[in-house]
Write an enzyme that holds these catalytic residues in place. Structure first.
Site, PDB file in Angstrom:
ATOM      1  N   HIS A  59       0.767  -1.070   0.031  1.00 23.66           N
ATOM      2  CA  HIS A  59       0.002   0.246  -0.091  1.00 23.66           C
ATOM      3  C   HIS A  59       0.880   1.193  -0.217  1.00 23.66           C
ATOM      4  O   HIS A  59       1.257   1.741   0.999  1.00 23.66           O
ATOM      5  CB  HIS A  59      -0.807   0.088   1.436  1.00 23.66           C
ATOM      6  CG  HIS A  59      -2.009   0.945   1.289  1.00 23.66           C
ATOM      7  ND1 HIS A  59      -3.142   0.655   1.714  1.00 23.66           N
ATOM      8  CD2 HIS A  59      -2.149   2.090   0.908  1.00 23.66           C
ATOM      9  CE1 HIS A  59      -4.007   1.626   1.625  1.00 23.66           C
ATOM     10  NE2 HIS A  59      -3.400   2.761   0.884  1.00 23.66           N
ATOM     11  N   HIS A  61       1.599   5.371  -2.178  1.00 19.45           N
ATOM     12  CA  HIS A  61       0.978   5.821  -2.904  1.00 19.45           C
ATOM     13  C   HIS A  61       2.141   6.727  -3.570  1.00 19.45           C
ATOM     14  O   HIS A  61       2.950   7.669  -2.699  1.00 19.45           O
ATOM     15  CB  HIS A  61       0.147   7.187  -2.298  1.00 19.45           C
ATOM     16  CG  HIS A  61      -1.230   6.502  -1.744  1.00 19.45           C
ATOM     17  ND1 HIS A  61      -2.314   6.315  -2.394  1.00 19.45           N
ATOM     18  CD2 HIS A  61      -1.509   6.195  -0.367  1.00 19.45           C
ATOM     19  CE1 HIS A  61      -3.344   5.824  -1.720  1.00 19.45           C
ATOM     20  NE2 HIS A  61      -2.910   5.622  -0.722  1.00 19.45           N
ATOM     21  N   ASP A 153      -8.659   2.509  -3.357  1.00 18.47           N
ATOM     22  CA  ASP A 153      -7.921   3.058  -1.775  1.00 18.47           C
ATOM     23  C   ASP A 153      -8.268   4.700  -2.210  1.00 18.47           C
ATOM     24  O   ASP A 153      -7.685   5.420  -3.094  1.00 18.47           O
ATOM     25  CB  ASP A 153      -6.828   2.695  -1.648  1.00 18.47           C
ATOM     26  CG  ASP A 153      -6.337   3.275  -0.499  1.00 18.47           C
ATOM     27  OD1 ASP A 153      -6.885   2.871   0.578  1.00 18.47           O
ATOM     28  OD2 ASP A 153      -5.304   4.079  -0.379  1.00 18.47           O
ATOM     29  N   HIS A 233      -5.694  -1.193   5.522  1.00 20.81           N
ATOM     30  CA  HIS A 233      -5.206  -0.100   6.840  1.00 20.81           C
ATOM     31  C   HIS A 233      -6.400  -0.384   8.093  1.00 20.81           C
ATOM     32  O   HIS A 233      -7.214   0.410   8.290  1.00 20.81           O
ATOM     33  CB  HIS A 233      -5.179   1.137   6.320  1.00 20.81           C
ATOM     34  CG  HIS A 233      -6.129   1.718   5.451  1.00 20.81           C
ATOM     35  ND1 HIS A 233      -7.114   1.726   5.614  1.00 20.81           N
ATOM     36  CD2 HIS A 233      -5.650   2.407   4.497  1.00 20.81           C
ATOM     37  CE1 HIS A 233      -7.941   2.366   4.394  1.00 20.81           C
ATOM     38  NE2 HIS A 233      -6.724   2.878   3.852  1.00 20.81           N
ATOM     39  N   ASN A 279      -6.442   9.016   7.202  1.00 17.99           N
ATOM     40  CA  ASN A 279      -7.543   8.282   6.885  1.00 17.99           C
ATOM     41  C   ASN A 279      -7.292   6.939   6.804  1.00 17.99           C
ATOM     42  O   ASN A 279      -6.499   6.688   5.714  1.00 17.99           O
ATOM     43  CB  ASN A 279      -8.243   8.875   5.782  1.00 17.99           C
ATOM     44  CG  ASN A 279      -9.655   8.314   5.543  1.00 17.99           C
ATOM     45  OD1 ASN A 279     -10.269   7.719   6.394  1.00 17.99           O
ATOM     46  ND2 ASN A 279     -10.236   8.552   4.130  1.00 17.99           N
ATOM     47  N   ASP A 306       0.936   2.562   3.741  1.00 24.02           N
ATOM     48  CA  ASP A 306      -0.165   3.472   3.386  1.00 24.02           C
ATOM     49  C   ASP A 306       0.575   5.120   3.219  1.00 24.02           C
ATOM     50  O   ASP A 306       0.274   5.943   3.495  1.00 24.02           O
ATOM     51  CB  ASP A 306      -1.404   4.023   4.228  1.00 24.02           C
ATOM     52  CG  ASP A 306      -2.377   4.708   3.659  1.00 24.02           C
ATOM     53  OD1 ASP A 306      -2.249   5.007   2.353  1.00 24.02           O
ATOM     54  OD2 ASP A 306      -3.529   4.900   4.386  1.00 24.02           O
TER      55      ASP A 306
HETATM   56 ZN    ZN Z   1      -6.916   3.993   2.053  1.00 26.01          ZN
END
Ligand code: ZN
Length: 431
Positions: A59, A61, A153, A233, A279, A306
């Protein structure tokens, strides 16, 4: 980057065990033993250091294409290497959204070019992350990127029929739907965890039930259509109970927890420092303890960062206006050492399992998350676990600085990372 063909790690504690020499030749581990001859190899004194399989993140970004002001594939994979990662899954909420074969192939190609870490693109579940129409899941799987993990996501796939269809569709190629579990109506205007602190601060609450109700629905859907769901998450004690129940039924359910949910609580929001805005939100101490226990007993399969980079202007503003998310790649292993290893909840073999073996298996990666043994690909992370130091974001390889750990003392420092035998990090610095 070093192109040395042979490297000998002298006296490394493989998975925290007895010291061993590990010889790397070309892209593979040639031998693991004691008293191995150096024989022209570059020798690294690894005495007292922990050797782990290269970490795998489910996960991340990376923000490219579209938000290169916060991160690029190149800067994000550099941050990953510094953190000890040899593979990351790049989330689909880019601009444009990674909902076609063209976009996932673009991200995949940029990953190949970066050379710091394998990049496995995640495909969007629905067109434009809008939750209305399934994206081209089959085309993304059949593309060069070979997508097997699909996620909207940032947004929840909240329509039960769309979620069911997605779960059914990916069965054909052993794919998995990774759900960001957030019931949208229950979280309208949400600014932080719903509880005592939100009531005192007068901030809109994000209740645990908004996460738990979606997880409950989705494990039932996955069981009903005999497909595979992964919960992103996990952040509440109740979510842990639902996943534990689903697993006891033998259903194909996996789950991840972030480092920040293993350490930080909603009490930090009293500072109104937007660096703590994320979040799902930071929860309570009881949730943190339940998440740690669940990661230790395997109810939660893995740690996922995340990693959510944001430029200064999107975080350095009042709480209500700030973007949600934290960077995490460069501090993940330290936070896991602090919360799980130094507390006695997990040993280093357990860390290897939760940060490499299992996330690699969930993503169906090949060549990652492998044992440290002769003949295996040399994807390796060497950690000085005795190190103690304050987190200094000024030194991050990431383009963004939005860490909640600035100035906090955390244990452990990755000294070397090897991607298929090539050092991407040497002595704690990018090679
Ligand atoms: Zn998320």
């Amino acid at each position: 980057m070093s192109d040395t063909n042979k490297t000998l790690l002298r006296g490394a504690q493989v998975l925290g065990g007895e010291p061993r020499d590990v010889l790397i030749e070309g892209e593979r581990i040639a031998a693991v033993g004691t008293g191995l001859g150096a024989d022209g190899a570059t020798v690294i004194d690894a005495a007292g250091q922990i050797l782990l399989p290269g970490l795998v993140d489910l996960h991340t970004h990376l923000r490219e294409p579209g938000r290169e002001d916060s991160e690029t594939v190149l800067t994000g994979t550099k941050a990953a290497a510094v953190g000890g990662f040899t593979a990351v899954h790049a989330m689909a909420n880019t601009f444009p959204v990674a909902d076609t074969a063209g976009v996932v192939e673009q991200v995949w190609r940029l990953g190949k070019e970066s050379g710091y870490c394998d990049v496995q693109p995640v495909g969007a579940v629905t067109v434009g992350l809008e939750g209305k129409k399934l994206a081209e899941l089959g085309a993304m799987h059949d593309s060069a990127a070979g997508v097997r993990v699909f996620s909207d996501d940032g947004k929840c796939v909240d329509d039960a029929v769309i979620m069911r269809r997605a779960l059914e569709y990916v069965k054909a190629f052993d794919g998995v739907i990774a759900q960001h579990a957030q019931e949208p109506r229950l979280t309208e205007g949400a600014q932080m965890n719903e509880g005592i602190v939100s009531a005192e601060l007068g901030l809109g609450g994000w209740p645990a039930v908004a996460e738990e109700s979606i997880i409950a629905r989705d494990v039932l859907l996955a069981a009903h259509v005999r497909s595979r769901v992964h919960i992103c998450h996990l952040s509440t004690a109740g979510s842990v109970e639902i996943v534990r129940w689903a697993k006891s039924k033998g259903w194909n359910v996996t789950a991840e927890v972030t480092p920040h949910h293993l350490l930080l609580t909603d009490e930090l929001v009293r500072s109104y420092n937007p660096v703590y805005k994320v979040n799902p939100p930071l929860r309570t101490e009881a949730d943190v303890m339940a998440l740690r226990e669940a990661l230790a007993d395997g109810t939660i399969d893995c740690v996922a960062t995340d990693h959510a980079p944001h430029p200064h202007e999107d975080k350095d503003c009042e709480w209500g206006a700030a973007a949600m998310g934290m960077v995490g790649l460069e501090t993940a292993l330290s936070v896991v050492q602090h919360t799980m290893v130094d507390t006695g909840l997990l040993d280093w073999a357990g860390v290897a399992d939760r940060m490499s073996t299992r996330p690699s298996a969930i993503g169906r990666l090949t060549g990652q998350g492998r044992p440290i043994a002769a003949g295996e690909p040399a994807n390796l992370t060497l950690l000085d676990s005795a190190y103690r130091g304050e987190v200094n974001p000024a030194g991050f390889a990431s383009r963004s600085r939005n860490t909640p750990y600035e100035g906090r003392e955390l244990p452990g420092r990755v000294t070397h990372t090897f991607l298929r035998g090539r050092a991407t990090v040497v002595d704690g610095k990018l090679a």
